[in-house]
Motif scaffolding. Structure first.
Motif, PDB file in Angstrom:
ATOM      1  N   SER A   9     -28.727 -66.360 -71.969  1.00 35.23           N
ATOM      2  CA  SER A   9     -28.060 -65.403 -71.478  1.00 35.23           C
ATOM      3  C   SER A   9     -27.113 -65.315 -72.109  1.00 35.23           C
ATOM      4  CB  SER A   9     -27.240 -66.838 -70.135  1.00 35.23           C
ATOM      5  OG  SER A   9     -27.773 -67.047 -69.150  1.00 35.23           O
ATOM      6  N   VAL A  10     -26.433 -65.617 -73.248  1.00 38.49           N
ATOM      7  CA  VAL A  10     -25.383 -66.066 -73.924  1.00 38.49           C
ATOM      8  C   VAL A  10     -26.207 -64.242 -74.930  1.00 38.49           C
ATOM      9  CG1 VAL A  10     -24.520 -66.453 -77.132  1.00 38.49           C
ATOM     10  CG2 VAL A  10     -24.568 -68.271 -74.504  1.00 38.49           C
ATOM     11  N   ALA A  11     -27.156 -64.158 -75.279  1.00 39.56           N
ATOM     12  CA  ALA A  11     -27.567 -63.127 -75.862  1.00 39.56           C
ATOM     13  C   ALA A  11     -28.235 -61.958 -75.065  1.00 39.56           C
ATOM     14  CB  ALA A  11     -28.946 -63.474 -76.914  1.00 39.56           C
ATOM     15  N   ALA A  12     -28.217 -62.369 -74.268  1.00 39.31           N
ATOM     16  CA  ALA A  12     -27.887 -60.898 -73.453  1.00 39.31           C
ATOM     17  C   ALA A  12     -26.624 -60.427 -72.720  1.00 39.31           C
ATOM     18  CB  ALA A  12     -28.648 -60.930 -71.561  1.00 39.31           C
ATOM     19  N   LYS A  13     -26.052 -61.068 -73.083  1.00 38.06           N
ATOM     20  CA  LYS A  13     -24.437 -60.479 -72.632  1.00 38.06           C
ATOM     21  C   LYS A  13     -23.001 -60.300 -74.086  1.00 38.06           C
ATOM     22  CE  LYS A  13     -23.102 -64.706 -70.585  1.00 38.06           C
ATOM     23  NZ  LYS A  13     -22.185 -65.538 -69.984  1.00 38.06           N
ATOM     24  N   ASP A  14     -23.644 -60.870 -75.317  1.00 43.65           N
ATOM     25  CA  ASP A  14     -23.380 -60.461 -76.321  1.00 43.65           C
ATOM     26  C   ASP A  14     -23.745 -59.612 -76.482  1.00 43.65           C
ATOM     27  OD1 ASP A  14     -22.534 -63.128 -76.500  1.00 43.65           O
ATOM     28  OD2 ASP A  14     -22.946 -63.668 -77.526  1.00 43.65           O
ATOM     29  N   ARG A  15     -25.013 -59.136 -76.499  1.00 42.38           N
ATOM     30  CA  ARG A  15     -25.258 -57.520 -76.893  1.00 42.38           C
ATOM     31  C   ARG A  15     -25.436 -56.693 -76.441  1.00 42.38           C
ATOM     32  NH1 ARG A  15     -30.494 -58.264 -79.944  1.00 42.38           N
ATOM     33  NH2 ARG A  15     -30.132 -56.665 -80.602  1.00 42.38           N
ATOM     34  N   ALA A  40     -26.261 -63.861 -64.963  1.00 46.29           N
ATOM     35  CA  ALA A  40     -27.566 -63.271 -64.729  1.00 46.29           C
ATOM     36  C   ALA A  40     -27.773 -61.538 -64.607  1.00 46.29           C
ATOM     37  CB  ALA A  40     -28.343 -63.931 -63.741  1.00 46.29           C
ATOM     38  N   GLY A  41     -26.309 -61.860 -63.205  1.00 48.12           N
ATOM     39  CA  GLY A  41     -26.178 -60.053 -62.057  1.00 48.12           C
ATOM     40  C   GLY A  41     -25.980 -59.159 -63.137  1.00 48.12           C
ATOM     41  N   ASP A  42     -24.994 -59.469 -64.071  1.00 47.51           N
ATOM     42  CA  ASP A  42     -24.551 -58.902 -65.402  1.00 47.51           C
ATOM     43  C   ASP A  42     -25.371 -58.275 -66.035  1.00 47.51           C
ATOM     44  OD1 ASP A  42     -22.406 -59.145 -64.172  1.00 47.51           O
ATOM     45  OD2 ASP A  42     -21.858 -60.642 -65.445  1.00 47.51           O
TER      46      ASP A  42
END
Length: 154
Positions: A9-15, A40-42
């Motif tokens: 979650s953190v990696a997906a959002k941060d990147r 996760a919806g993002d």
């Protein structure tokens, strides 16, 4: 220590990544786990459960005649779902859960495929246990691979 899904979650959002999954062996359990991630919806584009070969071929463009328990199939599944869902990275699961061998493949023979904008491939696992344990271990290993890709050059 953060769990795999927290790290993902953190990696997906941060990147700013979007992630997709294609599942045969795990029959939707991987998508269920990924969907538990924060926001996760993002970043989770979704998944395709492609259990039957016709679905693999018609929806995810796995070449006809490919062994469903192979690196080639796993890689094609990942590439196909990445393209279909227009995601930055994708992971796929396929293999033999058991308890019996299938088409010459021992129970617990699993392939994880991956695809990013620049690379794709597969890794082979030989997992132990009954079918439920094999599926659970496959989900854990697929989450590990997703984290590696999301935190790295995915």
């Amino acid at each position: 220590m953060k769990t795999s899904i927290e790290r993902l979650s953190v990696a997906a959002k941060d990147r700013g990544l979007t992630i997709a999954v294609a599942e045969s062996l795990t029959s939707g359990l991987l998508a269920s786990e990924v969907g538990k991630g924060d926001s996760a919806g993002d970043w989770f584009a979704g998944g395709v459960v492609a259990y039957g070969m016709s679905v693999k071929e018609q929806v995810l463009e796995v070449p006809s005649g490919v062994d469903p328990c192979s690196a080639e199939c796993a890689t094609a599944l990942a590439r196909g779902v990445r393209a279909l869902l227009r995601s930055d990275l994708a992971v796929a699961t396929t293999g033999v859960g058991g308890p019996e061998s299938e088409d010459g493949h021992a129970p617990g023979t699993v392939y994880l495929g991956w695809a990013t904008a620049t690379t794709s491939g597969a890794e082979k696992l030989q997992l132990d246990g009954d079918p439920e344990a094999v599926v659970e271990s496959t989900v854990d290993e697929a989450l590990r691979l997703l984290v590696t890709l999301a935190e790295g050059d995915g």
